[in-house]
Write an enzyme that holds these catalytic residues in place. Structure first.
Site, PDB file in Angstrom:
ATOM      1  N   ASP A  39      -5.800  -3.457  -2.461  1.00 13.73           N
ATOM      2  CA  ASP A  39      -4.559  -3.324  -1.435  1.00 13.73           C
ATOM      3  C   ASP A  39      -4.083  -4.330  -0.839  1.00 13.73           C
ATOM      4  OD1 ASP A  39      -3.151  -2.355   0.750  1.00 13.73           O
ATOM      5  OD2 ASP A  39      -4.262  -0.578   0.904  1.00 13.73           O
ATOM      6  N   SER A  75       0.875  -1.019   0.081  1.00 14.02           N
ATOM      7  CA  SER A  75      -0.010  -0.065   0.156  1.00 14.02           C
ATOM      8  C   SER A  75       0.705   1.350   0.109  1.00 14.02           C
ATOM      9  CB  SER A  75      -0.955  -0.023   1.157  1.00 14.02           C
ATOM     10  OG  SER A  75      -1.958   0.802   1.079  1.00 14.02           O
TER      11      SER A  75
END
Length: 353
Positions: free
Chosen positions: A196, A51
């Site tokens: 993510d 991320s």
């Protein structure tokens, strides 16, 4: 030869915290090595990011078009992405906020601003062009399996596993409820619907260790050092009655926060125990704030005031770890001077990856 891993957690705008550490680390590397052009990429063998940590890793490893053997961005440049653009990335108009509140839109923020920022920084640079081997995590929602963007695989397998770097960053940061699922394509046109990587590896250190042990066949944990940067350990308490009586859509972000915090702490605990069991505790270094009381800790808390508080928190963390950082940098510089053994990934890239 010691194999050195740099791993950076996810955490949205809290990426400012490891960003501050990276700036301090790079400044010390320049000073202690006596080389004003020293960069973080020169001192680690393998990189991992999830991320916001994946974006930071891609910035550190991105080649300069004018000299593809050197990084385009300094650690300060990487930090500046968050400081300059964080508030815009996490900005939603009044009506969008209203719709999100009542569950009438699937994500809080339009992804267009994030995509524009990534386009500005990375243009058409590809994963295969990064300066060192790395993994950046994501999750394929249709195949229901983890997806690792690997620089080394992109080089070996070509267009079928190569991606624009901007798309890698868009995918790894597609945090559920915050941004829409990333629909990206490999250079050969294969479609990937990705979330993510924080849904399974908010702290990618263990994934990185597996990659390194696979690449260096005979490698044991004794020969691997890990420098892991966190974005802050959340101690936020959630109210039982609020959870019990809230609609699912309104507690989505809280559930994501709890899930990612728990998984990151588990990885840290397992690695600590692993290194302790071999008597090599000093080869696993984890730096993150012990608490986030002074700031708003949500992934999207990107107001100007909170960004300044995150910078102050990062600065305090650098000060608290001053001796540790100096010892570590001295070790890195000395080890680099003694590194004569060939990197098993060297054949993958003329750039020395």
């Amino acid at each position: 030869m010691m194999k050195k891993i740099l791993s950076i957690d996810g955490g949205g705008i809290r990426g400012i915290i490891p960003g501050m550490l990276l700036v301090a680390l790079e400044r010390r590397l320049k000073r202690i090595s006596g080389n004003p052009n020293a960069a973080i990429v020169d001192y680690f063998d393998f990189f991992a990011g999830t991320s916001t940590g994946g974006i930071l890793i891609c910035l550190l490893l991105c080649p300069d078009e004018r000299d593809p053997s050197r990084p385009k961005f300094s650690a300060q440049d990487a930090l500046d992405l968050y400081v300059a653009h964080g508030s815009d990335i996490f900005k939603a108009g009044f009506f969008r906020r209203l719709l999100a509140k009542f569950g009438l839109t699937s994500e809080r923020y339009p992804s267009a601003t994030l995509e524009l920022v990534l386009q500005t920084y990375f243009a058409d640079i590809k994963l295969s062009q990064l300066l060192k081997p790395c993994i950046v995590t994501a999750y394929n929602i249709e195949l229901r399996k983890t997806h690792f963007f690997r620089q080394q695989t992109a080089i070996v397998r070509g267009d079928s596993r190569d991606f624009y770097l901007r798309d890698v960053c868009r995918a790894t940061s597609a945090a559920p409820t915050y941004f829409s699922v990333a629909e990206i394509y490999s250079m050969s046109g294969t479609r990937y619907p990705l979330l993510d990587g924080g849904v399974f590896a908010p702290n990618p250190s263990m994934s990185a260790m597996v990659e390194v042990t696979k690449a260096f066949n005979e490698t044991k944990i004794d020969d691997i050092s890990v420098f892991s940067l966190g974005t802050g350990r959340s101690r936020k308490a959630y109210d039982y009655e609020y959870f019990k009586n809230s609609r699912a859509v309104s507690i989505g972000p809280a559930l994501i926060d709890i899930m990612m915090s728990g998984a990151a702490e588990s990885s840290d605990f397992f690695l600590q125990q692993l290194y302790k069991s071999t008597g090599k505790e000093t080869q696993y270094i984890r730096i993150e704030p012990a608490n986030l009381h002074s700031i708003r800790e949500e992934l999207d808390a990107a107001s100007h005031g909170n960004i300044q508080k995150l910078i102050a928190l990062g600065d305090r963390m650098v000060s608290e770890n001053d001796d540790l950082l100096n010892r570590m940098v001295t070790k890195l510089v000395n080890q680099k001077g003694n590194d004569h053994q060939r990197n098993p990934w060297r054949f993958l890239s003329a750039k020395g990856g």
